[in-house]
Motif scaffolding. Structure first.
Motif, PDB file in Angstrom:
ATOM      1  N   GLN A 278       0.825  -1.205   0.000  1.00 50.95           N
ATOM      2  CA  GLN A 278       0.000   0.000   0.000  1.00 50.95           C
ATOM      3  C   GLN A 278       0.865   1.264   0.000  1.00 50.95           C
ATOM      4  OE1 GLN A 278      -2.342  -1.005   3.489  1.00 50.95           O
ATOM      5  NE2 GLN A 278      -4.162  -1.299   2.225  1.00 50.95           N
ATOM      6  N   HIS A 279       1.974   1.224   0.701  1.00 50.96           N
ATOM      7  CA  HIS A 279       2.833   2.408   0.800  1.00 50.96           C
ATOM      8  C   HIS A 279       3.821   2.542  -0.358  1.00 50.96           C
ATOM      9  CE1 HIS A 279       1.461   3.758   4.686  1.00 50.96           C
ATOM     10  NE2 HIS A 279       1.610   2.552   5.172  1.00 50.96           N
ATOM     11  N   PHE A 280       4.358   1.408  -0.832  1.00 54.03           N
ATOM     12  CA  PHE A 280       5.473   1.472  -1.775  1.00 54.03           C
ATOM     13  C   PHE A 280       5.197   0.853  -3.141  1.00 54.03           C
ATOM     14  CE2 PHE A 280       7.315   1.039   2.550  1.00 54.03           C
ATOM     15  CZ  PHE A 280       7.772   2.337   2.679  1.00 54.03           C
ATOM     16  N   GLY A 281       4.058   0.182  -3.334  1.00 54.22           N
ATOM     17  CA  GLY A 281       3.786  -0.469  -4.617  1.00 54.22           C
ATOM     18  C   GLY A 281       4.557  -1.768  -4.739  1.00 54.22           C
ATOM     19  N   ASN A 282       5.244  -1.971  -5.846  1.00 55.82           N
ATOM     20  CA  ASN A 282       6.041  -3.185  -6.044  1.00 55.82           C
ATOM     21  C   ASN A 282       7.223  -3.176  -5.069  1.00 55.82           C
ATOM     22  OD1 ASN A 282       4.301  -3.729  -8.142  1.00 55.82           O
ATOM     23  ND2 ASN A 282       5.704  -3.019  -9.717  1.00 55.82           N
ATOM     24  N   ILE A 283       7.389  -4.291  -4.364  1.00 54.97           N
ATOM     25  CA  ILE A 283       8.456  -4.396  -3.361  1.00 54.97           C
ATOM     26  C   ILE A 283       9.159  -5.742  -3.503  1.00 54.97           C
ATOM     27  CG2 ILE A 283       7.330  -2.890  -1.676  1.00 54.97           C
ATOM     28  CD1 ILE A 283       6.445  -5.487  -0.211  1.00 54.97           C
ATOM     29  N   PRO A 284      10.364  -5.888  -2.951  1.00 52.95           N
ATOM     30  CA  PRO A 284      11.012  -7.206  -2.955  1.00 52.95           C
ATOM     31  C   PRO A 284      10.176  -8.194  -2.129  1.00 52.95           C
ATOM     32  CG  PRO A 284      12.620  -5.502  -2.507  1.00 52.95           C
ATOM     33  CD  PRO A 284      11.261  -4.846  -2.451  1.00 52.95           C
ATOM     34  N   LEU A 285      10.063  -9.403  -2.619  1.00 48.93           N
ATOM     35  CA  LEU A 285       9.304 -10.445  -1.930  1.00 48.93           C
ATOM     36  C   LEU A 285      10.281 -11.511  -1.456  1.00 48.93           C
ATOM     37  CD1 LEU A 285       6.634 -11.793  -1.092  1.00 48.93           C
ATOM     38  CD2 LEU A 285       6.498 -12.749  -3.403  1.00 48.93           C
TER      39      LEU A 285
END
Length: 191
Positions: A28-35
């Motif tokens: 929600q805060h950063f969009g695409n993120i490392p998983l």
């Protein structure tokens, strides 16, 4: 450690609930993120690419479902306030609501299935006996600390142990619950 498998599953479900909630908030805060799904990465492996947010949210849903499958409906006694099945259902509903909002309002794609899945997850909570209380003020009374039909997951208040920061911020130095008032917004003494 040697203890009951059901208890191990419950502890894992609690951890997966927190993981799911954190991944939802980060998306929600950063969009695409490392998983990161497996063991923690080392410093040399710390340059991870961003995963597509749909993949991250699918992983969050997987963890929320594990929590639903392994947590009890309610806790009592010393375990009151722990993450329960109702909280996991609401997390699942929240993930679906977020996905539906993105699809419908940002991508102009029909999200009827996602809205329906959010509704179904939230409806499970109502089936468990949760509902809004008639008098909203009752939620804030110490006597009803997590003992109303409205409270699903809340930080437990324990008098003189777990409290809010107002006494610390407002108390002069050497006073307050901890004896360490910060005097953040106290008037100065007149000598």
């Amino acid at each position: 450690m040697n203890f009951d498998q059901a208890k191990k599953n419950r502890f894992e479900a609690e951890a997966r609930f927190i993981l799911s909630m954190k991944y939802l908030r980060m998306v929600q805060h950063f969009g695409n993120i490392p998983l990161i799904k497996e063991s923690p990465v080392t410093i040399s492996e710390s340059s991870l690419p961003r995963a597509n947010k749909e993949e991250v949210l699918a992983y969050a849903l997987e963890n929320a479902q594990f929590a639903i499958d392994h947590l009890p409906a309610r806790f009592t006694g010393a375990d009151l306030g722990r993450v329960n099945k109702a909280a996991a259902y609401l997390l699942k509903a929240n993930i679906y609501l977020y996905q539906a909002s993105i699809k419908q309002f940002h991508e102009n794609v029909s999200a009827a299935t996602l809205w329906q899945q959010a509704y179904e997850a939230a409806a499970e909570v109502q089936k468990m006996g949760y509902s809004l209380v008639d008098d909203y003020a009752e939620v804030f009374k110490q006597a009803n600390n997590a003992n109303t039909t409205e409270v699903i997951l809340a930080r437990q208040y324990v008098e003189d142990k777990i409290t809010h920061m107002t006494p610390v911020l407002a108390s002069p130095s050497g006073t307050g619950i901890t004896g360490n008032g910060w005097a953040s917004f106290c008037p100065t003494r007149i000598w």
